[in-house]
Motif scaffolding. Structure first.
Motif, PDB file in Angstrom:
ATOM      1  N   SER A  27       4.424   4.555  35.732  1.00 61.00           N
ATOM      2  CA  SER A  27       5.302   3.585  35.073  1.00 61.00           C
ATOM      3  C   SER A  27       6.218   4.271  34.055  1.00 61.00           C
ATOM      4  CB  SER A  27       4.456   2.512  34.390  1.00 61.00           C
ATOM      5  OG  SER A  27       5.247   1.433  33.964  1.00 61.00           O
ATOM      6  N   PHE A  28       5.678   5.200  33.271  1.00 62.77           N
ATOM      7  CA  PHE A  28       6.494   5.928  32.296  1.00 62.77           C
ATOM      8  C   PHE A  28       7.580   6.738  32.993  1.00 62.77           C
ATOM      9  CE2 PHE A  28       2.653   6.050  29.260  1.00 62.77           C
ATOM     10  CZ  PHE A  28       3.026   4.844  28.694  1.00 62.77           C
ATOM     11  N   ALA A  61       5.701  14.697  24.662  1.00 64.79           N
ATOM     12  CA  ALA A  61       4.864  14.282  23.530  1.00 64.79           C
ATOM     13  C   ALA A  61       4.952  12.778  23.311  1.00 64.79           C
ATOM     14  CB  ALA A  61       5.284  15.027  22.270  1.00 64.79           C
ATOM     15  N   ALA A  62       6.146  12.197  23.482  1.00 62.95           N
ATOM     16  CA  ALA A  62       6.309  10.744  23.348  1.00 62.95           C
ATOM     17  C   ALA A  62       5.507  10.013  24.421  1.00 62.95           C
ATOM     18  CB  ALA A  62       7.788  10.378  23.445  1.00 62.95           C
ATOM     19  N   VAL A  63       5.552  10.525  25.646  1.00 56.68           N
ATOM     20  CA  VAL A  63       4.764   9.920  26.725  1.00 56.68           C
ATOM     21  C   VAL A  63       3.274  10.045  26.421  1.00 56.68           C
ATOM     22  CG1 VAL A  63       4.125  10.141  29.163  1.00 56.68           C
ATOM     23  CG2 VAL A  63       6.526  10.264  28.484  1.00 56.68           C
ATOM     24  N   LEU A 100       1.781  10.355  23.512  1.00 55.74           N
ATOM     25  CA  LEU A 100       1.409   9.492  22.401  1.00 55.74           C
ATOM     26  C   LEU A 100       1.285   8.038  22.861  1.00 55.74           C
ATOM     27  CD1 LEU A 100       0.893   9.879  19.340  1.00 55.74           C
ATOM     28  CD2 LEU A 100       3.266   9.170  18.964  1.00 55.74           C
ATOM     29  N   SER A 101       2.224   7.593  23.696  1.00 54.78           N
ATOM     30  CA  SER A 101       2.154   6.234  24.240  1.00 54.78           C
ATOM     31  C   SER A 101       0.918   6.061  25.111  1.00 54.78           C
ATOM     32  CB  SER A 101       3.410   5.931  25.061  1.00 54.78           C
ATOM     33  OG  SER A 101       4.573   6.044  24.276  1.00 54.78           O
ATOM     34  N   LEU A 102       0.571   7.105  25.843  1.00 52.45           N
ATOM     35  CA  LEU A 102      -0.593   7.047  26.718  1.00 52.45           C
ATOM     36  C   LEU A 102      -1.880   6.967  25.900  1.00 52.45           C
ATOM     37  CD1 LEU A 102      -1.182   7.127  29.761  1.00 52.45           C
ATOM     38  CD2 LEU A 102      -1.474   9.600  29.550  1.00 52.45           C
ATOM     39  N   VAL A 103      -1.958   7.743  24.824  1.00 54.91           N
ATOM     40  CA  VAL A 103      -3.146   7.718  23.966  1.00 54.91           C
ATOM     41  C   VAL A 103      -3.367   6.320  23.387  1.00 54.91           C
ATOM     42  CG1 VAL A 103      -4.080   8.528  21.759  1.00 54.91           C
ATOM     43  CG2 VAL A 103      -3.136  10.167  23.390  1.00 54.91           C
ATOM     44  N   PHE A 104      -2.295   5.720  22.870  1.00 54.98           N
ATOM     45  CA  PHE A 104      -2.437   4.387  22.295  1.00 54.98           C
ATOM     46  C   PHE A 104      -2.767   3.356  23.377  1.00 54.98           C
ATOM     47  CE2 PHE A 104      -0.764   0.272  20.883  1.00 54.98           C
ATOM     48  CZ  PHE A 104      -1.468   0.129  19.698  1.00 54.98           C
ATOM     49  N   SER A 133      11.751   9.175  17.154  1.00 51.74           N
ATOM     50  CA  SER A 133      11.935  10.474  16.505  1.00 51.74           C
ATOM     51  C   SER A 133      11.760  11.611  17.501  1.00 51.74           C
ATOM     52  CB  SER A 133      10.939  10.626  15.352  1.00 51.74           C
ATOM     53  OG  SER A 133      11.199   9.684  14.331  1.00 51.74           O
ATOM     54  N   LEU A 134      10.824  11.455  18.428  1.00 48.40           N
ATOM     55  CA  LEU A 134      10.595  12.507  19.416  1.00 48.40           C
ATOM     56  C   LEU A 134      11.733  12.606  20.425  1.00 48.40           C
ATOM     57  CD1 LEU A 134       6.789  11.918  20.024  1.00 48.40           C
ATOM     58  CD2 LEU A 134       7.818  14.042  19.203  1.00 48.40           C
ATOM     59  N   ILE A 135      12.410  11.499  20.714  1.00 44.74           N
ATOM     60  CA  ILE A 135      13.499  11.506  21.690  1.00 44.74           C
ATOM     61  C   ILE A 135      14.866  11.706  21.034  1.00 44.74           C
ATOM     62  CG2 ILE A 135      14.764  10.041  23.337  1.00 44.74           C
ATOM     63  CD1 ILE A 135      12.060   8.928  24.225  1.00 44.74           C
TER      64      ILE A 135
END
Length: 269
Positions: free
Chosen positions: A133-134, A157-159, A161-165, A232-234
């Motif tokens: 999906s990402f 890293a943004a992906v 972080l989203s996956l961890v949450f 911030s990461l993007i």
């Protein structure tokens, strides 16, 4: 295989070691992925939600919120990474509830596997769905104008972080799926969780125009921190505070809900 080996009590056998549990997780994850392959319609939410959300918000609200659809793409898409993971995570509970209703869990109860392996395999399979999906979300967003102003490592890293949450929210979803009596109830309660978190955050619009009481809620909403971190990461910008908030919230949610979910699973099986 003897009857003693297949007895339900074997599932609580402390002699099931880490290596055996990892094999069980791998086997059950493969089963879950094979079910998706056999029923490709179950991937429709992962495939279509990112595209539908992007089109609706960019071309319906983009000009009104940011004055420019291009500016809104840079603002909204990073935040959408977080809400995509959240939506997919909450769907796990409905699948788990359906497994109990259909008797699948009764069959698992007779197998010599660790109980936590069943839940961990759900998370592993959902991780694969979320990555698909990402990928679709970012690829489609880049087609309509998203610019990665930092670099590939920051995007990954943004992906991540989203996956961890998102995977921490899976534990809440599974707990709901095992605590409520029907799929409809899980879906209804899930929406009650998702809607305030999504729209009471900085994902879709800046919080500066919101009333004071809602700004106070968004300030403590972990989805706001996740959206800010992904931006911030993007796009570039300060990272430390928002990333720390997301990681701490994810750890706390997992630490609280994972033992409750495993205990509930043991009680039901």
């Amino acid at each position: 295989m003897s009857a003693a080996t297949l007895a339900p009590g074997h599932l609580d056998d402390p002699r099931i070691g880490l290596r055996a549990n990892l094999r069980h997780v791998g086997a059950l994850t493969r089963r879950n992925l094979m079910r998706i392959k056999a029923d490709p319609e179950s991937m429709l939410d992962a495939l279509l939600i990112p595209i539908i959300f992007t089109l609706l918000f960019v071309y319906v609200f983009g000009g009104a919120v940011s004055g420019s659809q291009q500016d809104y793409i840079q603002y909204m898409i990073p935040g959408l990474l977080g809400t995509t993971g959240l939506n997919l995570a909450m769907s796990v509970g409905t699948g788990l509830n359906s497994d109990f209703q259909s008797g699948v869990m009764d069959r698992f109860r007779t197998l010599p596997i660790g109980r936590s392996a069943v839940l961990l395999s759900k998370i592993a399979a959902e991780t694969c769905r979320a990555l698909v999906s990402f990928t679709i979300l970012i690829g489609f967003a880049m087609l309509i104008g998203l610019q990665i102003k930092t670099g590939i490592l920051e995007l990954l890293a943004a992906v991540g972080l989203s996956l961890v949450f998102g995977m921490s929210i899976v534990w809440i979803s599974m707990l709901l799926g095992m605590s409520l009596r029907s799929v409809q109830a899980v879906q209804g309660v899930g929406m009650l969780v998702i809607m305030p978190l999504q729209f009471g955050s900085s994902i879709f619009a800046p919080t500066t125009t919101m009333p004071g009481w809602l700004q106070a809620f968004t300030e403590y909403n972990p989805l706001s921190a996740l959206a800010d971190a992904c931006r911030s990461l993007i796009n570039g910008g300060p990272l430390a505070h928002s990333v720390t908030v997301v990681l701490v919230c994810s750890a706390v949610i997992t630490a609280v809900t994972a033992p409750l979910a495993v205990a509930r699973f043991r009680k039901r099986t």
